[in-house]
Design an enzyme around this catalytic site. Structure first.
Site, PDB file in Angstrom:
ATOM      1  N   ARG A  70       0.895  -1.106   0.174  1.00 35.89           N
ATOM      2  CA  ARG A  70       0.056   0.067   0.094  1.00 35.89           C
ATOM      3  C   ARG A  70       0.742   1.119   0.145  1.00 35.89           C
ATOM      4  NH1 ARG A  70      -4.200  -0.797   4.594  1.00 35.89           N
ATOM      5  NH2 ARG A  70      -4.916   1.401   3.998  1.00 35.89           N
ATOM      6  N   HIS A 119      -7.200   7.753  12.237  1.00 33.83           N
ATOM      7  CA  HIS A 119      -6.832   6.107  11.985  1.00 33.83           C
ATOM      8  C   HIS A 119      -5.471   6.036  11.853  1.00 33.83           C
ATOM      9  CE1 HIS A 119     -11.316   5.057  10.984  1.00 33.83           C
ATOM     10  NE2 HIS A 119     -11.147   5.246  12.142  1.00 33.83           N
ATOM     11  N   CYS A 127       7.314   0.704  16.547  1.00 36.45           N
ATOM     12  CA  CYS A 127       7.769  -0.715  17.063  1.00 36.45           C
ATOM     13  C   CYS A 127       6.498  -1.455  17.766  1.00 36.45           C
ATOM     14  CB  CYS A 127       8.857  -0.777  18.113  1.00 36.45           C
ATOM     15  SG  CYS A 127       9.181  -2.203  19.015  1.00 36.45           S
ATOM     16  N   CYS A 130       7.868  -1.690  22.003  1.00 32.41           N
ATOM     17  CA  CYS A 130       8.081  -0.493  22.827  1.00 32.41           C
ATOM     18  C   CYS A 130       7.617   0.764  22.095  1.00 32.41           C
ATOM     19  CB  CYS A 130       9.695  -0.353  23.071  1.00 32.41           C
ATOM     20  SG  CYS A 130      10.362   0.349  21.564  1.00 32.41           S
ATOM     21  N   CYS A 147      12.750  -3.601  15.618  1.00 34.89           N
ATOM     22  CA  CYS A 147      13.047  -2.531  16.294  1.00 34.89           C
ATOM     23  C   CYS A 147      14.306  -2.484  16.587  1.00 34.89           C
ATOM     24  CB  CYS A 147      12.148  -2.181  17.578  1.00 34.89           C
ATOM     25  SG  CYS A 147      12.511  -0.959  18.711  1.00 34.89           S
ATOM     26  N   CYS A 150      14.665  -2.499  20.807  1.00 36.30           N
ATOM     27  CA  CYS A 150      14.121  -3.703  21.675  1.00 36.30           C
ATOM     28  C   CYS A 150      14.070  -4.987  20.629  1.00 36.30           C
ATOM     29  CB  CYS A 150      12.897  -3.425  22.492  1.00 36.30           C
ATOM     30  SG  CYS A 150      11.395  -3.390  21.338  1.00 36.30           S
ATOM     31  N   GLY A 187     -17.118  11.765   1.216  1.00 34.03           N
ATOM     32  CA  GLY A 187     -16.428  10.433   0.850  1.00 34.03           C
ATOM     33  C   GLY A 187     -16.275   9.328   1.922  1.00 34.03           C
ATOM     34  N   SER A 189     -18.335   6.048   3.773  1.00 30.84           N
ATOM     35  CA  SER A 189     -19.806   5.265   3.718  1.00 30.84           C
ATOM     36  C   SER A 189     -20.283   5.177   5.152  1.00 30.84           C
ATOM     37  CB  SER A 189     -19.291   3.855   3.437  1.00 30.84           C
ATOM     38  OG  SER A 189     -18.298   3.222   4.517  1.00 30.84           O
TER      39      SER A 189
HETATM   40  C1  BV8 Z   1     -12.662   1.193  18.190  1.00 25.80           C
HETATM   41  C2  BV8 Z   1      -6.456   1.990   9.245  1.00 25.80           C
HETATM   42  C3  BV8 Z   1     -12.733   0.847  20.516  1.00 25.80           C
HETATM   43  C4  BV8 Z   1      -6.152   0.574   8.916  1.00 25.80           C
HETATM   44  C5  BV8 Z   1      -9.114   1.906   9.686  1.00 25.80           C
HETATM   45  C6  BV8 Z   1     -19.489   0.264  17.162  1.00 25.80           C
HETATM   46  C7  BV8 Z   1     -20.206  -0.210  16.375  1.00 25.80           C
HETATM   47  C8  BV8 Z   1     -19.859  -1.061  15.447  1.00 25.80           C
HETATM   48  C9  BV8 Z   1     -18.864  -1.612  15.314  1.00 25.80           C
HETATM   49  C10 BV8 Z   1     -17.655  -0.931  16.088  1.00 25.80           C
HETATM   50  C11 BV8 Z   1     -18.067  -0.225  17.258  1.00 25.80           C
HETATM   51  N1  BV8 Z   1     -16.826  -0.056  17.713  1.00 25.80           N
HETATM   52  C12 BV8 Z   1     -15.930  -0.459  17.431  1.00 25.80           C
HETATM   53  C13 BV8 Z   1     -16.321  -1.539  16.314  1.00 25.80           C
HETATM   54  C14 BV8 Z   1     -15.501  -2.150  15.383  1.00 25.80           C
HETATM   55  C15 BV8 Z   1     -15.010  -1.542  14.409  1.00 25.80           C
HETATM   56  C16 BV8 Z   1     -15.808  -1.109  13.291  1.00 25.80           C
HETATM   57  O1  BV8 Z   1     -16.283   0.218  13.183  1.00 25.80           O
HETATM   58  N2  BV8 Z   1     -16.059  -2.028  12.476  1.00 25.80           N
HETATM   59  C17 BV8 Z   1     -16.962  -1.717  11.225  1.00 25.80           C
HETATM   60  C18 BV8 Z   1     -16.397  -2.389  10.028  1.00 25.80           C
HETATM   61  C19 BV8 Z   1     -18.542  -2.111  11.608  1.00 25.80           C
HETATM   62  N3  BV8 Z   1     -14.159  -0.338  14.816  1.00 25.80           N
HETATM   63  C20 BV8 Z   1     -12.801  -0.535  15.445  1.00 25.80           C
HETATM   64  O2  BV8 Z   1     -12.435  -1.704  15.575  1.00 25.80           O
HETATM   65  C21 BV8 Z   1     -12.291   0.943  15.904  1.00 25.80           C
HETATM   66  N4  BV8 Z   1     -11.858   0.721  16.841  1.00 25.80           N
HETATM   67  O3  BV8 Z   1     -13.733   1.330  18.263  1.00 25.80           O
HETATM   68  O4  BV8 Z   1     -12.062   0.911  19.291  1.00 25.80           O
HETATM   69  C22 BV8 Z   1     -12.488  -0.598  20.943  1.00 25.80           C
HETATM   70  C23 BV8 Z   1     -11.280  -0.876  21.484  1.00 25.80           C
HETATM   71  C24 BV8 Z   1     -11.086  -2.279  21.570  1.00 25.80           C
HETATM   72  C25 BV8 Z   1     -12.408  -3.206  21.629  1.00 25.80           C
HETATM   73  C26 BV8 Z   1     -13.497  -2.845  21.086  1.00 25.80           C
HETATM   74  C27 BV8 Z   1     -13.852  -1.485  20.726  1.00 25.80           C
HETATM   75  C28 BV8 Z   1     -11.230   1.017  14.834  1.00 25.80           C
HETATM   76  C29 BV8 Z   1     -11.558   1.586  13.444  1.00 25.80           C
HETATM   77  C30 BV8 Z   1     -10.278   1.859  12.728  1.00 25.80           C
HETATM   78  C31 BV8 Z   1     -10.317   0.793  11.692  1.00 25.80           C
HETATM   79  N5  BV8 Z   1      -9.118   1.272  10.801  1.00 25.80           N
HETATM   80  N6  BV8 Z   1      -8.093   1.990   8.898  1.00 25.80           N
HETATM   81  C32 BV8 Z   1      -5.944   0.528   7.416  1.00 25.80           C
HETATM   82  O5  BV8 Z   1      -6.308   1.586   6.705  1.00 25.80           O
HETATM   83  O6  BV8 Z   1      -5.456  -0.610   7.028  1.00 25.80           O
HETATM   84  S1  BV8 Z   1     -10.483   2.040   8.994  1.00 25.80           S
HETATM   85  C33 BV8 Z   1     -10.448   2.033   7.405  1.00 25.80           C
HETATM   86  O7  BV8 Z   1     -11.971   1.602   6.766  1.00 25.80           O
HETATM   87  C34 BV8 Z   1     -10.134   3.173   6.851  1.00 25.80           C
HETATM   88  O8  BV8 Z   1      -9.241   3.933   7.130  1.00 25.80           O
HETATM   89  C35 BV8 Z   1     -11.651   3.922   6.731  1.00 25.80           C
HETATM   90  O9  BV8 Z   1     -11.654   4.965   7.654  1.00 25.80           O
HETATM   91  C36 BV8 Z   1     -12.375   2.844   6.560  1.00 25.80           C
HETATM   92  C37 BV8 Z   1     -13.304   2.742   5.404  1.00 25.80           C
HETATM   93  O10 BV8 Z   1     -14.219   3.793   5.443  1.00 25.80           O
HETATM   94  P1  BV8 Z   1     -14.399   4.888   4.396  1.00 25.80           P
HETATM   95  O11 BV8 Z   1     -13.251   5.774   4.679  1.00 25.80           O
HETATM   96  O12 BV8 Z   1     -15.775   5.334   4.486  1.00 25.80           O
HETATM   97  O13 BV8 Z   1     -14.126   4.231   3.021  1.00 25.80           O
HETATM   98  P2  BV8 Z   1     -15.273   3.301   2.168  1.00 25.80           P
HETATM   99  O14 BV8 Z   1     -14.676   2.840   1.347  1.00 25.80           O
HETATM  100  O15 BV8 Z   1     -16.144   2.286   3.306  1.00 25.80           O
HETATM  101  O16 BV8 Z   1     -16.187   4.467   1.672  1.00 25.80           O
HETATM  102  C38 BV8 Z   1     -15.802   5.311   0.691  1.00 25.80           C
HETATM  103  C39 BV8 Z   1     -17.063   6.145   0.263  1.00 25.80           C
HETATM  104  O17 BV8 Z   1     -16.739   7.117  -0.735  1.00 25.80           O
HETATM  105  C40 BV8 Z   1     -18.200   5.328  -0.360  1.00 25.80           C
HETATM  106  O18 BV8 Z   1     -19.398   5.703   0.115  1.00 25.80           O
HETATM  107  C41 BV8 Z   1     -18.190   5.628  -1.713  1.00 25.80           C
HETATM  108  O19 BV8 Z   1     -19.388   5.752  -2.339  1.00 25.80           O
HETATM  109  C42 BV8 Z   1     -17.678   7.012  -1.918  1.00 25.80           C
HETATM  110  N7  BV8 Z   1     -16.774   7.621  -2.690  1.00 25.80           N
HETATM  111  C43 BV8 Z   1     -16.086   6.775  -3.693  1.00 25.80           C
HETATM  112  N8  BV8 Z   1     -15.211   7.680  -4.456  1.00 25.80           N
HETATM  113  C44 BV8 Z   1     -15.739   8.855  -4.378  1.00 25.80           C
HETATM  114  C45 BV8 Z   1     -16.767   8.898  -3.413  1.00 25.80           C
HETATM  115  N9  BV8 Z   1     -17.255   9.922  -2.704  1.00 25.80           N
HETATM  116  C46 BV8 Z   1     -17.030  11.156  -3.348  1.00 25.80           C
HETATM  117  N10 BV8 Z   1     -16.128  11.398  -4.208  1.00 25.80           N
HETATM  118  C47 BV8 Z   1     -15.567  10.176  -4.747  1.00 25.80           C
HETATM  119  N11 BV8 Z   1     -14.877  10.325  -5.957  1.00 25.80           N
HETATM  120 ZN    ZN Z   2      10.929  -1.457  20.164  1.00 27.35          ZN
END
Ligand code: BV8
Ligand code: ZN
Length: 245
Positions: A70, A119, A127, A130, A147, A150, A187, A189
């Site tokens: 990526r 995010h 690391c 650490c 790292c 460590c 942008g 979902s």
């Molecule tokens: C957490 C980094 C507390 C990694 C990412 C409550 C309810 C339900 C679920 C949960 C909840 N709390 C926690 C959860 C679980 C989970 C979650 O939300 N799961 C989802 C799948 C249901 N959340 C978590 O785990 C979060 N942590 O809450 O911590 C906790 C702690 C311990 C135990 C429990 C809870 C952490 C969430 C962060 C995950 N990391 N990214 C990486 O990138 O590798 S998220 C990742 O997905 C991206 O960063 C991005 O944020 C996300 C995707 O979302 P979008 O950005 O919206 O992208 P998507 O493709 O979905 O949509 C794009 C949109 O754009 C579309 O609608 C499309 O139509 C539109 N589009 C396309 N082209 C265009 C356009 N619009 C305009 N112009 C265009 N040209």
């Molecule tokens: Zn380390």
């Protein structure tokens, strides 16, 4: 695009604006959105199955290689007109907070200053043991780089599913959502939590909520203004309509 006059009038007079962006804003820079099918080797995996501590624990090399791929994909990528329109808005609105779910760093690259990366950032590596940030590392090696302090395995500085968001960024994002007059969701979902709750926090505090997205989302029925289309076209047109540039 024609914008409703009351919306233009409101944005023209707004002094406190918060924006949440998602992968859709980077799509026109050539970056696949998170939900788009992955290509090649990675087509067999769902992002959620790679972006988690469990995946890294069970196969650190697979997860490391996915992020290296990526980072490679991002190398030639430049911000698009949507990113630059948001930079312009930041220059014109006294209190402007850009909250992003994107980990590609393109908002800062375009010149946005007040950016909250909820995010994390894929270009940063730390690391897993650490927490020390790595200055440099070998992207493609037999083993996951370690790292220097460590010996722990290095990992991307992003928030994986099941991990908590960085506290300071999340608190500032909630504060901005609660205190803004106008909240844009662009942008995204609106699926991933807790980022997806920010629009509701704004709405509950009486902010005007605006969505700019290529297609309807679960938020669409709840917003005051919704513009469907590409953010790379709509945002520059909006900036032109309000500030005549
Ligand atoms: C957490 C980094 C507390 C990694 C990412 C409550 C309810 C339900 C679920 C949960 C909840 N709390 C926690 C959860 C679980 C989970 C979650 O939300 N799961 C989802 C799948 C249901 N959340 C978590 O785990 C979060 N942590 O809450 O911590 C906790 C702690 C311990 C135990 C429990 C809870 C952490 C969430 C962060 C995950 N990391 N990214 C990486 O990138 O590798 S998220 C990742 O997905 C991206 O960063 C991005 O944020 C996300 C995707 O979302 P979008 O950005 O919206 O992208 P998507 O493709 O979905 O949509 C794009 C949109 O754009 C579309 O609608 C499309 O139509 C539109 N589009 C396309 N082209 C265009 C356009 N619009 C305009 N112009 C265009 N040209
Ligand atoms: Zn380390």
């Amino acid at each position: 695009m024609d914008f409703p006059t009351d919306f233009i009038r409101f944005l023209t007079s707004a002094t406190r604006v918060a924006v949440l962006t998602g992968a859709g804003v980077s799509q026109e820079s050539g970056l696949r959105t998170f939900r788009d099918a992955q290509t090649g080797l990675w087509a067999q995996y769902k992002p959620e199955d790679l972006a988690s501590p469990e995946a890294f624990a069970s196969d650190p090399k697979l997860v490391w290689d996915w992020y290296a791929w990526r980072r490679e994909a991002i190398k030639g990528v430049r911000p698009n007109a949507g990113h630059y329109a948001l930079v312009e808005m930041e220059h014109r609105i006294p209190e402007f907070t850009l909250i992003t779910q994107n980990v590609d760093g393109l908002h800062r690259f375009a010149g946005s200053q007040n950016v909250l990366e909820l995010h994390g950032n894929i270009q940063k590596v730390r690391c897993s043991n650490c927490g020390k940030f790595a200055e440099m590392w070998d992207e493609y090696t037999e083993q996951v780089p370690q790292c220097l302090i460590c010996g722990g395995l290095l990992r991307p500085d992003v928030v994986w599913f099941g991990e908590s968001l960085p506290r300071a960024e999340l608190e500032s994002a909630v504060e901005a959502a609660r205190s803004c007059q106008l909240f844009f969701s662009i942008g995204t979902s609106g699926v991933v939590q807790p980022a997806a709750s920010l629009a509701h926090a704004a709405r509950n505090k009486g902010s005007v909520v605006v969505e700019i997205n290529a297609e309807p989302t679960p938020l669409t029925p709840k917003v005051d203004f919704s513009f469907h289309g590409k953010s790379g076209s709509i945002l520059p047109e909006l900036v032109k309509a309000v500030w005549r540039i």
